[in-house]
Design a protein around this motif. Structure first.
Motif, mmCIF file in Angstrom:
data_model
loop_
_atom_site.group_PDB
_atom_site.id
_atom_site.type_symbol
_atom_site.label_atom_id
_atom_site.label_comp_id
_atom_site.label_asym_id
_atom_site.label_seq_id
_atom_site.Cartn_x
_atom_site.Cartn_y
_atom_site.Cartn_z
ATOM 1 N N ARG A 192 42.221 4.798 16.416
ATOM 2 C CA ARG A 192 43.209 5.328 15.469
ATOM 3 C C ARG A 192 43.659 6.743 15.819
ATOM 4 O O ARG A 192 44.226 7.443 14.991
ATOM 5 N N THR A 193 43.397 7.177 17.049
ATOM 6 C CA THR A 193 43.826 8.521 17.459
ATOM 7 C C THR A 193 44.948 8.450 18.485
ATOM 8 O O THR A 193 45.027 7.506 19.279
ATOM 9 N N LYS A 194 45.795 9.456 18.458
ATOM 10 C CA LYS A 194 46.881 9.582 19.421
ATOM 11 C C LYS A 194 46.899 11.005 19.975
ATOM 12 O O LYS A 194 46.627 11.973 19.256
ATOM 13 N N VAL A 195 47.249 11.117 21.241
ATOM 14 C CA VAL A 195 47.374 12.422 21.892
ATOM 15 C C VAL A 195 48.820 12.610 22.313
ATOM 16 O O VAL A 195 49.395 11.761 23.008
ATOM 17 N N TYR A 196 49.396 13.735 21.892
ATOM 18 C CA TYR A 196 50.752 14.101 22.301
ATOM 19 C C TYR A 196 50.685 15.509 22.874
ATOM 20 O O TYR A 196 50.048 16.385 22.285
ATOM 21 N N PHE A 197 51.374 15.746 24.000
ATOM 22 C CA PHE A 197 51.348 17.112 24.525
ATOM 23 C C PHE A 197 52.576 17.436 25.372
ATOM 24 O O PHE A 197 53.256 16.554 25.890
ATOM 25 N N TYR A 198 52.788 18.740 25.428
ATOM 26 C CA TYR A 198 53.897 19.299 26.205
ATOM 27 C C TYR A 198 53.330 20.287 27.212
ATOM 28 O O TYR A 198 52.451 21.085 26.880
ATOM 29 N N VAL A 199 53.803 20.208 28.456
ATOM 30 C CA VAL A 199 53.420 21.189 29.471
ATOM 31 C C VAL A 199 54.684 21.772 30.090
ATOM 32 O O VAL A 199 55.638 21.041 30.369
ATOM 33 N N PRO A 200 54.712 23.100 30.289
ATOM 34 C CA PRO A 200 55.889 23.706 30.898
ATOM 35 C C PRO A 200 56.146 23.214 32.320
ATOM 36 O O PRO A 200 57.281 23.158 32.778
ATOM 37 N N PRO A 226 58.926 17.525 29.840
ATOM 38 C CA PRO A 226 58.465 16.246 29.305
ATOM 39 C C PRO A 226 57.481 16.376 28.157
ATOM 40 O O PRO A 226 56.714 17.329 28.063
ATOM 41 N N ILE A 227 57.532 15.400 27.279
ATOM 42 C CA ILE A 227 56.483 15.210 26.279
ATOM 43 C C ILE A 227 55.656 14.034 26.759
ATOM 44 O O ILE A 227 56.199 12.973 27.087
ATOM 45 N N LEU A 228 54.363 14.231 26.841
ATOM 46 C CA LEU A 228 53.457 13.244 27.398
ATOM 47 C C LEU A 228 52.497 12.734 26.333
ATOM 48 O O LEU A 228 52.348 13.330 25.269
ATOM 49 N N GLU A 239 58.817 11.240 26.350
ATOM 50 C CA GLU A 239 60.227 11.617 26.219
ATOM 51 C C GLU A 239 60.553 12.722 27.199
ATOM 52 O O GLU A 239 59.667 13.483 27.627
ATOM 53 N N LYS A 240 61.831 12.824 27.554
ATOM 54 C CA LYS A 240 62.323 13.894 28.421
ATOM 55 C C LYS A 240 63.248 14.787 27.608
ATOM 56 O O LYS A 240 64.200 14.300 26.998
#
Length: 337
Positions: A192-200, A226-228, A239-240
């Protein structure tokens, strides 16, 4: 995780106290107790557990966190060393190589034997995704060498997504559940967990082999931000976005939508960063406003072993749910973490 002590901690401390009393030689219990099942939980530092949470549950060996090594040039550092974050940041800025490795089987063997020596009957060992690290394999090798039964669980995730599974396991273990039951509790929460992240920049992830060379073109040739995410243990593009500001705003939207869709009162959020604490705290504050029914997320440093791959400026948000959906109703409201 909330800045304040989660409501479940007093219950856990009381439960641990009762378990210690019940198993203390010569103790005179109020009533003849059933056999006490003692299950220990082992994890690795990629779980990003809050330091005060770890301290609360490691005193009697109920929880052990095995540090994951980070190599900066020829030097090897372990999670928790005071200057490791600064050392990694300086190395990245100067172009020095930063690499990571899995803990040795010997480290896990020591952890399992220590649990056995403390009187635990079994161990549940929960680790960073096998798609990103060989840590779970090291744990399996160690498990085959020891006499105490060990259940090794590949979390298929990272950061506090993994950490939430560990917390759920500790709750179940403190409730006297056996290893198989503890594993199920962890698996339920991990699912039930999700990971969302953004890197420059995607360069650190590419150098570390965590994404393909083609994917890294997003952040270079096309100047895409990108969002990963992490799905089935792997880092995947979601997403881009054309600018950093838009990427962070979109990350916030995705997280808020996910958390709002969870069962009422169940959503839990954690925010990680590396080198951009103020930005992470602002993101956490905005999420607190948009999600008033969710406990406030505490922004915390990304573990060194993950920061070494994500690079400076990363913003990661973990969305999960309350840790104990399947515990008996009489105690479950007090255990949300």
């Amino acid at each position: 995780m909330p800045d304040r002590e989660p409501a479940g901690w007093p219950w856990l401390r009381e439960r641990l106290h009762r378990l210690r009393q019940a198993t203390r030689p010569g103790a005179a219990p109020e009533t003849a107790p059933a056999a006490v099942v003692r299950t220990a939980v082992v994890t690795d530092s990629a779980a990003a557990l809050p330091v005060d949470w770890v301290r609360a549950f490691t005193a009697d060996g109920r929880l052990t966190v095995v540090p994951m090594p980070v190599m900066v040039g020829a030097e090897i550092y372990g999670e928790g060393e005071d200057d490791i974050a600064d050392t990694i940041a300086v190395a990245m800025a100067s172009g020095r190589p930063v690499k990571t490795s899995r803990p040795s089987p010997g480290q896990f063997e020591q952890a399992y034997l220590a649990a056995q020596k403390r009187g635990y009957d079994s161990v549940v060992s929960i680790h960073i995704s096998g798609e990103l690290s060989g840590t779970a394999e090291s744990a399996r090798l160690a498990a085959a060498r020891v006499g105490i039964p060990v259940e090794v669980l590949d979390s298929r995730t990272v950061g506090m997504a993994q950490g939430m599974g560990v917390q759920s396991a500790v709750v179940a273990a403190a409730d006297g559940r056996n290893a198989a039951e503890v594993r199920v509790f962890a698996e339920e929460r991990l699912a039930r967990t999700k990971v969302y992240f953004y890197v420059p920049s995607l360069e650190q992830l590419r150098h570390g082999g965590r994404i393909g060379a083609a994917a890294s073109l997003w952040g270079t040739v096309f100047s895409i931000k990108p969002i990963l995410g992490v799905e089935d243990g792997k880092i995947v593009p979601l997403e881009k976005v054309r600018s950093a500001a838009k990427a962070v705003a979109r990350l916030e939207e995705i997280v808020a939508a996910d958390a709002a869709a969870r069962p009422e009162g169940q959503a839990r959020i954690a925010v990680h960063y590396f080198g951009n604490k103020a930005e992470a705290e602002r993101l956490a504050a905005r999420l607190a406003v948009s999600l008033p029914g969710c406990p406030a997320a505490q922004a915390s440093d990304l573990p060194a072993v993950l920061a070494a791959h994500a690079g400076l400026g990363v913003l990661a948000v973990i969305v999960g749910e309350s840790s104990t959906p399947a515990l008996p109703p009489a105690i479950s409201p007090a255990l949300s973490t």
